[in-house]
Design a protein around this motif. Structure first.
Motif, PDB file in Angstrom:
ATOM      1  N   UNK A  82       0.645  -1.203  -0.038  1.00 43.81           N
ATOM      2  CA  UNK A  82      -0.057   0.085   0.036  1.00 43.81           C
ATOM      3  C   UNK A  82       0.892   1.346  -0.106  1.00 43.81           C
ATOM      4  N   UNK A  83       1.202   1.680  -1.289  1.00 47.90           N
ATOM      5  CA  UNK A  83       2.135   2.765  -1.426  1.00 47.90           C
ATOM      6  C   UNK A  83       1.320   4.255  -1.333  1.00 47.90           C
ATOM      7  N   UNK A  84       1.845   5.266  -0.479  1.00 41.38           N
ATOM      8  CA  UNK A  84       1.341   6.452  -0.579  1.00 41.38           C
ATOM      9  C   UNK A  84       2.398   7.622  -0.410  1.00 41.38           C
ATOM     10  N   UNK A  85       2.610   8.433  -1.699  1.00 38.80           N
ATOM     11  CA  UNK A  85       3.571   9.367  -1.754  1.00 38.80           C
ATOM     12  C   UNK A  85       3.539  10.391  -0.512  1.00 38.80           C
ATOM     13  N   UNK A  86       4.788  10.878   0.111  1.00 35.56           N
ATOM     14  CA  UNK A  86       4.455  12.043   1.211  1.00 35.56           C
ATOM     15  C   UNK A  86       4.586  13.209   0.473  1.00 35.56           C
ATOM     16  N   UNK A  87       4.936  13.402  -0.782  1.00 32.92           N
ATOM     17  CA  UNK A  87       4.676  14.648  -1.625  1.00 32.92           C
ATOM     18  C   UNK A  87       4.059  14.177  -3.030  1.00 32.92           C
ATOM     19  N   UNK A 215      -1.079  10.610   5.066  1.00 36.62           N
ATOM     20  CA  UNK A 215      -0.642   9.733   6.280  1.00 36.62           C
ATOM     21  C   UNK A 215      -1.137   8.257   6.066  1.00 36.62           C
ATOM     22  N   UNK A 216      -0.214   7.244   6.431  1.00 37.86           N
ATOM     23  CA  UNK A 216      -0.409   5.928   6.203  1.00 37.86           C
ATOM     24  C   UNK A 216      -0.834   5.620   7.625  1.00 37.86           C
ATOM     25  N   UNK A 217      -0.610   6.299   8.703  1.00 36.54           N
ATOM     26  CA  UNK A 217      -1.103   5.871  10.148  1.00 36.54           C
ATOM     27  C   UNK A 217      -1.162   6.713  10.863  1.00 36.54           C
ATOM     28  N   UNK A 218      -1.846   6.591  12.315  1.00 34.60           N
ATOM     29  CA  UNK A 218      -2.033   7.981  12.884  1.00 34.60           C
ATOM     30  C   UNK A 218      -0.888   8.002  13.999  1.00 34.60           C
ATOM     31  N   UNK A 219      -0.289   9.049  13.951  1.00 36.54           N
ATOM     32  CA  UNK A 219       0.897   9.426  14.784  1.00 36.54           C
ATOM     33  C   UNK A 219       0.562  10.282  16.121  1.00 36.54           C
ATOM     34  N   UNK A 223       7.718  12.239  21.645  1.00 38.72           N
ATOM     35  CA  UNK A 223       8.886  12.374  20.915  1.00 38.72           C
ATOM     36  C   UNK A 223       9.248  11.135  19.928  1.00 38.72           C
ATOM     37  N   UNK A 224       8.718   9.930  20.580  1.00 41.57           N
ATOM     38  CA  UNK A 224       9.161   8.753  19.767  1.00 41.57           C
ATOM     39  C   UNK A 224       7.958   8.848  18.584  1.00 41.57           C
ATOM     40  N   UNK A 225       7.090   8.963  18.816  1.00 37.61           N
ATOM     41  CA  UNK A 225       6.037   9.047  17.714  1.00 37.61           C
ATOM     42  C   UNK A 225       6.383   9.985  16.752  1.00 37.61           C
ATOM     43  N   UNK A 226       6.725  11.200  16.838  1.00 37.07           N
ATOM     44  CA  UNK A 226       7.411  12.306  16.235  1.00 37.07           C
ATOM     45  C   UNK A 226       8.460  11.920  15.242  1.00 37.07           C
ATOM     46  N   UNK A 227       9.316  10.898  15.904  1.00 39.86           N
ATOM     47  CA  UNK A 227      10.779  10.463  15.267  1.00 39.86           C
ATOM     48  C   UNK A 227      10.445   9.646  14.361  1.00 39.86           C
ATOM     49  N   UNK A 228       9.282   8.797  14.470  1.00 36.45           N
ATOM     50  CA  UNK A 228       8.711   7.748  13.577  1.00 36.45           C
ATOM     51  C   UNK A 228       8.331   8.347  12.293  1.00 36.45           C
ATOM     52  N   UNK A 229       7.490   9.485  12.773  1.00 34.39           N
ATOM     53  CA  UNK A 229       6.876  10.027  11.404  1.00 34.39           C
ATOM     54  C   UNK A 229       7.747  10.689  10.617  1.00 34.39           C
ATOM     55  N   UNK A 230       8.802  11.423  11.319  1.00 40.69           N
ATOM     56  CA  UNK A 230       9.869  11.958  10.183  1.00 40.69           C
ATOM     57  C   UNK A 230      10.841  10.773   9.558  1.00 40.69           C
ATOM     58  N   UNK A 231      10.813   9.601  10.165  1.00 39.41           N
ATOM     59  CA  UNK A 231      11.689   8.579   9.373  1.00 39.41           C
ATOM     60  C   UNK A 231      10.725   7.863   8.404  1.00 39.41           C
ATOM     61  N   UNK A 232       9.355   7.817   8.454  1.00 41.27           N
ATOM     62  CA  UNK A 232       8.635   7.438   7.428  1.00 41.27           C
ATOM     63  C   UNK A 232       8.508   8.451   6.134  1.00 41.27           C
ATOM     64  N   UNK A 251      12.008  19.287   6.716  1.00 42.51           N
ATOM     65  CA  UNK A 251      12.083  18.994   8.026  1.00 42.51           C
ATOM     66  C   UNK A 251      13.370  19.543   8.537  1.00 42.51           C
ATOM     67  N   UNK A 252      13.927  19.018   9.741  1.00 42.09           N
ATOM     68  CA  UNK A 252      14.826  19.546  10.160  1.00 42.09           C
ATOM     69  C   UNK A 252      16.101  19.139   9.275  1.00 42.09           C
ATOM     70  N   UNK A 253      16.889  20.132   9.223  1.00 40.86           N
ATOM     71  CA  UNK A 253      18.044  19.562   8.305  1.00 40.86           C
ATOM     72  C   UNK A 253      19.174  18.778   9.029  1.00 40.86           C
ATOM     73  N   UNK A 254      19.132  18.795  10.504  1.00 39.30           N
ATOM     74  CA  UNK A 254      20.313  17.896  11.105  1.00 39.30           C
ATOM     75  C   UNK A 254      19.760  16.618  11.024  1.00 39.30           C
ATOM     76  N   UNK A 255      18.458  16.209  11.171  1.00 36.40           N
ATOM     77  CA  UNK A 255      17.896  14.734  10.754  1.00 36.40           C
ATOM     78  C   UNK A 255      18.407  14.443   9.822  1.00 36.40           C
TER      79      UNK A 255
END
Length: 408
Positions: A82-87, A215-219, A223-232, A251-255
């Motif tokens: 189930x593919x969904x583009x972020x942009x 969004x593919x899931x509810x975040x 802090x852990x959920x926000x990191x998951x969302x950024x990784x996804x 997003x955050x350039x340092x990430x």
């Protein structure tokens, strides 16, 4: 004694037939790329890949869920990611479609199929009557006496056939589009009709804007959920977009910088892609010449001209011709006239290698066509329809024409 010998021989044969670690990894990469590039893996048509995925199902499923939030549907007939583009970009649409109505009628056809089951048959005339009635109830209108509306319907149905959502038993929609009063088509539903649309993590009525639909899931807000969302989001963009440069990451350039090395290693392990870190960002390269992905340069001669243009601009920037200014991020801003002059110069030098279509095309039209091609692949963008801005990734290309000798 005989039983012992047979037992040992049987065990030895099983070990010989069992794929080694390298073959398992290669199969996994084939499966990952197939899931990413195909609507689904049909067991009847692609039995080998279907069973390869099944053998490594839990590892593949866990990777996609962990890094992208994508889910996998697997049943006895097919496997679907189930593919969904972020942009969202224009090139992500169906290339066969020409009008917004094509998408509308494609969607309404899926609505019609919701009440059908596998093997159910229906006539095109029944389909269009019910679709029009439903559209009128929604405050929309479609006129089947209008030839262009019928063409849109025909394109929508042809796409549904190509996706194996329906199959035609008798007749062609093109004939109906030409003369709807004397032609009809008999269709049959397949099991794919109920799996065509993606599933959503919440009820559709709960969404308030289009951005939420990606969004593919509810975040959560921890802090852990926000990191998951950024990784996804990061992995979804690198998987589905041809280029993701640093300036395109919102997003955050340092990430992005922290994750760069692991991301490239991860992509190589799972997909076989090679990654390189440049000043402007990370570029991923497909090393398999038999890749299922559509890659740049494409097979079109337009890609050759695009790379030729990029190489010439790079050469001119280095030699300070035309007073081209390259900023710290690697951007070069060109006017349409400058691009046309460059193409005229390239044509005078290399026209013998160009197609007849491109040699005869006006420089203005060719410049727009090449720049649109570069923009589609993420190498630049139009600014106010007067300037074209090439990014640093475009400067990584340089091609030369010439004769090559090949061994027999």
């Amino acid at each position: 004694m005989v039983k012992i010998k047979v037992g040992k021989l049987s065990t030895r044969r099983q070990r010989m037939n069992r794929p080694d670690r390298n073959e398992i990894e290669e199969r996994k990469q084939i499966c990952m790329n197939a899931l990413l590039n195909r609507p689904w893996i049909d067991k009847e048509k692609n039995a080998e890949i279907y069973y390869w995925i099944k053998d490594q199902y839990f590892e593949i499923k866990e990777w996609f869920m962990n890094y992208t939030g994508y889910s996998i549907i697997m049943n006895r007939n097919f496997i679907k990611l189930e593919k969904v583009p972020a942009e969202v970009f224009p090139w992500m649409g169906f290339q066969e479609f020409r009008e917004p109505m094509d998408y509308a009628l494609f969607t309404y056809s899926l609505w019609y199929l919701e009440n059908k089951t596998e093997g159910d048959q229906f006539l095109l005339t029944q389909l269009v009557i019910e679709i029009r009635q439903y559209m009128v109830e929604q405050g929309l209108d479609v006129d089947w006496k209008n030839y262009y509306h019928r063409l849109s319907m025909a394109r929508a149905l042809k796409k549904l056939k190509n996706l194996n959502v329906v199959r035609s038993v008798d007749g062609e929609e093109a004939n109906w589009a030409s003369n709807h009063e004397h032609h009809d088509v008999l269709y049959e539903c397949t099991l794919y009709s109920r799996y065509m649309l993606r599933s959503f993590p919440a009820e559709l009525s709960s969404y308030t804007n289009m951005a939420e639909l990606k969004e593919t899931m509810t975040y959560g807000w921890e802090a852990a959920e926000i990191d998951i969302k950024k990784r996804h989001e990061l992995y979804r963009r690198f998987l589905l977009e041809p280029i993701l440069l640093d300036y395109q990451w919102h997003g955050d350039p340092s990430y992005l910088h922290r994750e760069a090395n692991f991301l490239m290693k991860n992509m190589k392990t799972m997909f076989g892609w090679e990654g390189s870190r440049y000043r402007e960002g990370i570029l991923l390269f497909e090393t398999n010449t038999m890749s299922e992905s559509e890659v740049f340069p494409t097979q079109l001669a337009l890609s050759d001209l695009a790379m030729l243009l990029c190489g010439e601009v790079r050469k001119m920037a280095v030699s300070a011709e035309l007073d081209l200014k390259v900023d710290l991020s690697g951007f070069v801003r060109l006017t349409k006239n400058e691009i046309e002059r460059i193409l005229i110069h390239l044509k005078s030098s290399f026209s013998e290698f160009w197609t007849n279509e491109h040699t005869k095309k006006k420089s203005t039209e060719l410049a727009e066509q090449i720049c649109d091609h570069l923009a589609e692949w993420g190498f630049g963008y139009w600014e106010d329809h007067m300037f074209f801005v090439l990014n640093g990734a475009a400067g990584r290309w340089e091609v030369k024409y010439g004769s090559t000798e090949q061994d027999d």
